[in-house]
Design a protein around this motif. Structure first.
Motif, mmCIF file in Angstrom:
data_model
loop_
_atom_site.group_PDB
_atom_site.id
_atom_site.type_symbol
_atom_site.label_atom_id
_atom_site.label_comp_id
_atom_site.label_asym_id
_atom_site.label_seq_id
_atom_site.Cartn_x
_atom_site.Cartn_y
_atom_site.Cartn_z
ATOM 1 N N MET A 14 0.830 -1.226 -0.019
ATOM 2 C CA MET A 14 -0.117 -0.079 0.125
ATOM 3 C C MET A 14 0.798 1.385 -0.217
ATOM 4 O O MET A 14 0.607 2.116 -0.806
ATOM 5 C CB MET A 14 -0.863 0.026 1.122
ATOM 6 N N ALA B 244 2.274 1.870 -3.303
ATOM 7 C CA ALA B 244 1.424 2.412 -4.196
ATOM 8 C C ALA B 244 1.150 3.811 -4.141
ATOM 9 O O ALA B 244 1.077 4.642 -4.979
ATOM 10 C CB ALA B 244 0.300 1.578 -4.355
ATOM 11 N N ARG B 245 0.857 4.034 -2.921
ATOM 12 C CA ARG B 245 0.452 5.406 -2.503
ATOM 13 C C ARG B 245 1.363 6.570 -2.656
ATOM 14 O O ARG B 245 1.494 7.769 -3.251
ATOM 15 C CB ARG B 245 0.035 5.707 -0.865
ATOM 16 N N ARG C 84 3.833 5.990 -4.984
ATOM 17 C CA ARG C 84 4.038 6.309 -6.338
ATOM 18 C C ARG C 84 2.933 7.263 -6.723
ATOM 19 O O ARG C 84 3.195 8.067 -7.569
ATOM 20 C CB ARG C 84 3.705 4.881 -7.120
ATOM 21 N N ALA D 240 -12.806 2.296 -14.363
ATOM 22 C CA ALA D 240 -12.913 0.753 -14.687
ATOM 23 C C ALA D 240 -12.896 0.656 -16.128
ATOM 24 O O ALA D 240 -12.223 -0.312 -16.559
ATOM 25 C CB ALA D 240 -14.305 0.543 -13.932
ATOM 26 N N ASN E 235 -9.565 1.139 -17.363
ATOM 27 C CA ASN E 235 -8.293 0.144 -17.177
ATOM 28 C C ASN E 235 -8.554 -1.340 -17.605
ATOM 29 O O ASN E 235 -7.944 -1.954 -17.541
ATOM 30 C CB ASN E 235 -8.831 0.130 -15.342
ATOM 31 N N ASN E 236 -10.000 -1.583 -17.541
ATOM 32 C CA ASN E 236 -10.346 -3.201 -18.197
ATOM 33 C C ASN E 236 -11.709 -3.093 -18.498
ATOM 34 O O ASN E 236 -12.714 -3.121 -17.820
ATOM 35 C CB ASN E 236 -10.039 -4.311 -16.684
ATOM 36 N N ALA F 190 -13.790 -6.576 -17.710
ATOM 37 C CA ALA F 190 -14.321 -6.667 -16.484
ATOM 38 C C ALA F 190 -15.243 -5.589 -16.366
ATOM 39 O O ALA F 190 -16.252 -5.707 -15.409
ATOM 40 C CB ALA F 190 -13.122 -6.276 -15.580
ATOM 41 N N GLU G 220 5.120 -6.525 -11.299
ATOM 42 C CA GLU G 220 4.534 -7.372 -10.285
ATOM 43 C C GLU G 220 3.294 -7.833 -11.138
ATOM 44 O O GLU G 220 2.851 -8.799 -10.674
ATOM 45 C CB GLU G 220 4.074 -6.404 -9.196
ATOM 46 N N LEU G 221 2.738 -7.177 -11.912
ATOM 47 C CA LEU G 221 1.326 -7.732 -12.629
ATOM 48 C C LEU G 221 1.523 -8.733 -13.486
ATOM 49 O O LEU G 221 0.593 -9.207 -13.980
ATOM 50 C CB LEU G 221 0.729 -6.316 -13.327
ATOM 51 N N ILE H 219 3.137 -11.898 -14.078
ATOM 52 C CA ILE H 219 3.116 -13.225 -13.779
ATOM 53 C C ILE H 219 2.608 -14.136 -14.841
ATOM 54 O O ILE H 219 1.286 -14.151 -15.256
ATOM 55 C CB ILE H 219 2.161 -13.336 -12.438
#
Lengths: 333, 506
Positions: free
Chosen positions: A1, A4-5, A7, A204, A207-208, A211, A330-331, A333
């Motif tokens: 967290m 992320a904050r 950044r 949303a 971003n995706n 979804a 990190e995303l 994978i």
């Protein structure tokens, strides 16, 4: 967290740090190089700067939403010119002239409606055809500009209404009318993007999108509303500016779309969508205007301004890439 | 050369991702002229291991040896230069270019001033195509070839260098039987040239036909190597599935409620036909079958992402028409999709926003979204599902797979669904979280939710389901209660063995 904050703070705060650096640099450099003996950070100078930021600024704020949403709108400059013509031309119509000063709100209304309709056309085409917004608005950019020339011919359209000019040149609490429009628009859009369902959905979808669809969001209508909004804002920008200037050339507003995008990107909004901030765009707009003014202040030739802004933009994007690389990893994978 | 040395050896490879230990000390060696099968369930670590071998991921610890020489892999190009070539399941060809250009992509033969030496290019390509014995030439546009022939082009790429080791990743996934024969011949040719081959596949039949040894991975761990001639499918399966996870049969018996969902004669073109079933409240219904059997497509149809050609969907006895996810959600049908990252989550958004996304319209106070209402929902499901995150503002993309999946499940539970569909609930999730997700699904059944679970992992289906529907090629083959199902009859049902009987029996 925390990372992320951290950044986020770095990304969204960076533009304001950059503005401070600009102010410091031009103030100090101005001491030695300026041709005028006025200080750069003169209060009136700063007020003027905000006012001058308004036309592109209002458009850039709207562009932020479009880009967070994962789209882009290249037709804003042409929409701006078309709305300006509607504003000035409509005030010469006999029906409106008969209304006296009531012609002003009617002309404003017509111009703003024009912008909203042009935006709606873009949005509907993007929604119903599924063609990329870049292509659609590239087409409408040419098309709307074509309309400008068809209506206007090569000559400027002019109409000065002194009541309107007085309103546009007024200063309330020290700020010019145009500045008020810029700040109120920024506040309204900031609330829209951070506090409302519409804003949440915009992030949303950008971003995706898949979804978002799976979460039951009506993606198509949502995007149309955003295009209506930016069309309206392009018209609002024109209305504010031409109320004062009273004369529109058919080439006015050209490259506005690119300046708006530059400001948005400088503010840290991602071209790929899903990420960005209204307030940072406001920072981006002010930063560009500062740079223009500052370079003039220290006696740099006006021709160099674009080169410097271009270089800074590329440098900012490189920096952004470095900052984000770790997060991306990190995303993966 | 007295004793042959392995062309390729991996030793003690460890690779961790945030929240997942993807590879945990994996060792593997491939001898010249050997076909070495690499097996394991989805998520066992096969692809990660191959990515380490190809230099896409750097291992945390462990060493790669090529011909017993320690090597650090930095990129697939570098691996190729060292004679290690990959043939991927997903083709990566440029459709608009010719076969020759694809085969020599990135290493086109050049003349002076950087001009392409077309004559040499086509000659070299035709030479390679000849060894592959295919019926097209170097100038053919790749987009015009069949999938099988495109696969051959992909293999052709491997032959531009003299490979020491070739890795085939599920090469037969899209091939017909005749095309497989050609592929196996190519593999045999490579073998006689002394090339070592790693062959990744799920298909036992092929594995036993062409491989010499079989290495098995499970949950990122090396489980052993068997000599193909001395082992059996059973033994391999045992190694692959293991029992590290509590995957005992579901024997819980709680009273079931009324029928929540009934599907009658649902068809969707070639994807599935005449699918009928009923689902009661409190029941977990498993759908088992091979990839492509039509299970996900049924889920997507129920969720409004596909339009059925025929058939009825009844919710609580009422027929409903579902044309979009919006409709599905309004009717109380929720889908936890197969591909969490692309279909289920907005990765760049925080945990809370993801969880409340479908119902945010109802969480407003005046024109604005109510922070308090949102956080309350998030907190409730964080506690209920034991989601481990430092706080609601954590970006979902930074969570582990298990916690991400719980966010998606929480998102739909907060909508109080009539029917919850979970597609591949534990894909890409580590063992510990798998057990949690399994328990969660069984609990949901016990709490009276009507749940559909789609899974390609047999132990998982057996573990969570009260009833199992076996699908093959778009048809429901058989329905089993948890008492009557065995691994054997389930495998028979989904592999089409029963299909033939079924058709003949009519």
């Amino acid at each position: 967290m925390t990372t992320a904050r951290y950044r986020d703070a770095l990304k969204y705060g960076a533009i304001w740090v950059f503005i401070l650096v600009e102010l410091a640099f031009f103030s100090i450099a101005g001491e030695f190089m300026s041709t005028s003996d006025k200080a750069f950070m003169d209060f009136d100078n700063m007020l003027l700067l905000l006012k001058q930021s308004a036309p592109i600024g209002i458009i850039a704020l709207g562009m932020t939403i479009i880009m967070i949403n994962g789209n882009i709108d290249l037709s804003v400059g042409a929409t701006y010119a078309l709305a300006a013509i509607v504003l000035l031309d409509s005030m010469t119509w006999p029906a409106l002239q008969a209304m006296g000063d009531w012609a002003i709100p009617v002309a404003w209304g017509l111009a703003l409606l024009t912008g909203a309709v042009l935006g709606a056309i873009n949005g509907l085409i993007v929604w119903k055809t599924g063609v990329d917004a870049f292509i659609v608005t590239l087409g409408s950019m040419l098309g709307y500009r074509g309309l400008v020339f068809m209506i206007n011919g090569e000559q400027p359209t002019s109409h000065l209404n002194w009541t309107l000019v007085d309103f546009a040149e007024a200063q309330f609490l020290g700020l010019h009318t145009a500045t008020w429009f810029l700040l109120i628009t920024a506040l309204a859009l900031w609330l829209l993007m951070t506090r409302t369902v519409h804003g949440r959905n915009a992030y949303a979808i950008g971003n995706n999108r898949e979804a978002a669809v799976n979460a039951g969001i009506r993606v198509g209508p949502h995007m149309v509303w955003n295009f209506v909004l930016i069309g309206f804002l392009a018209a609002l920008s024109a209305v504010v500016f031409y109320s004062e200037s009273g004369s529109v050339n058919p080439n006015d507003g050209m490259l506005f779309e690119l300046w708006a995008i530059t400001a948005v990107v400088l503010g840290g909004t991602k071209l790929t969508g899903g990420y960005g901030s209204i307030l940072s765009t406001l920072g981006g707009v002010i930063a560009i205007q500062l740079l223009r003014k500052g370079l003039g202040h220290i006696g740099a030739a006006t021709e160099t301004v674009n080169l410097v802004i271009g270089l800074i933009l590329i440098a900012v994007l490189l920096l952004d890439r470095q900052l984000n690389r770790k997060g991306q990893e990190e995303l993966k994978i | 050369m007295t004793a042959p040395i392995p062309v390729l050896r991996l030793e003690g490879i460890v690779k961790t991702f945030p929240g997942v230990r993807a590879l945990d000390g994996v060792s593997l060696s491939v001898m010249p002229g050997e076909v070495h099968a690499l097996m394991g369930e989805n998520g066992a670590g096969k692809s990660t291991l191959m990515k380490v071998l190809g230099g896409i991921h750097a291992p945390d610890t462990g060493q790669i040896f090529i011909a017993e020489e320690p090597t650090v892999m930095t990129s697939p190009q570098q691996a190729k230069a060292k004679g290690v070539v990959f043939i991927h399941q997903e083709l990566s060809l440029a459709d608009e270019l010719s076969v020759a250009e694809n085969i020599f992509l990135g290493e086109l033969p050049l003349k002076s001033f950087g001009r392409v030496d077309w004559t040499k290019l086509y000659a070299d390509t035709d030479a390679i195509l000849k060894t592959l014995n295919v019926g097209f030439d170097a100038k053919t546009r790749v987009g015009d070839l069949s999938i099988a022939n495109q696969q051959m082009v992909e293999i052709g790429r491997a032959l531009t260098v003299n490979p020491r080791a070739v890795i085939f990743d599920e090469p037969t996934a899209s091939l017909t039987d005749a095309e497989k024969v050609v592929l196996f011949k190519v593999i045999a040719d490579l073998q006689t040239k002394g090339v070592g081959i790693i062959y990744i596949s799920h298909r036992m039949e092929e594995i036993f036909k062409i491989t010499d040894r079989i290495s098995v991975l499970r949950d990122g761990q090396y489980r052993g190597t068997l000599t193909t001639a001395d082992t059996s499918e059973d033994e391999v399966t045992q190694l692959m599935i293991g029992r590290s996870l509590d995957l005992s049969r579901n024997t819980s018996h709680h009273a079931l409620g009324d029928v929540a969902l009934e599907v009658r004669g649902l068809c969707c073109g070639k994807l599935f036909h005449d699918v009928s079933f009923a689902l009661r409240k409190g029941e977990v219904l498993g759908f088992y079958g091979l990839v492509g059997a039509g299970r996900t497509e049924i889920a997507e149809t129920l969720f409004g992402l596909r339009t059925p050609r025929a058939g009825q969907i009844l919710l609580n006895g009422q027929e409903v028409k579902i044309t979009s996810p919006i409709e599905a959600i309004r009717h109380g049908i929720s889908l936890v999709p197969e591909d969490r990252k692309h279909q289920g989550l907005v990765l760049g958004m925080n945990c809370r926003d993801n969880m409340t996304l479908p119902q945010i319209d109802d969480l407003t106070a005046g024109p604005f979204v109510s922070d308090g209402a949102e956080v309350a929902i998030f907190d409730h499901y964080r506690d209920k599902l034991d989601i481990r995150t430092p706080g609601w503002h954590q970006t979902v993309g930074n969570l582990s797979g298990g916690n991400q999946q719980k966010i998606v499940i929480g998102k739909w539970l907060s909508m109080r669904p009539q029917v919850l569909i979970v597609d591949e609930p534990t894909r890409g999730i580590d063992v510990g979280s798998k057990a949690e997700i399994h328990n969660l699904i069984r609990d949901l059944g016990a709490q009276g939710y009507a749940v559909i679970v789609i899974s390609s992992e047999m132990p998982e289906v057996l573990h969570v389901s009260d009833r199992i529907i076996a699908m093959f090629s778009g048809r429901v083959m058989r329905e089993f209660t948890s008492e009557e199902v065995t691994e054997d009859n389930l495998v028979q049902a989904i592999s089409g063995i029963e299909a033939n009987k079924f058709v003949e029996g009519r």
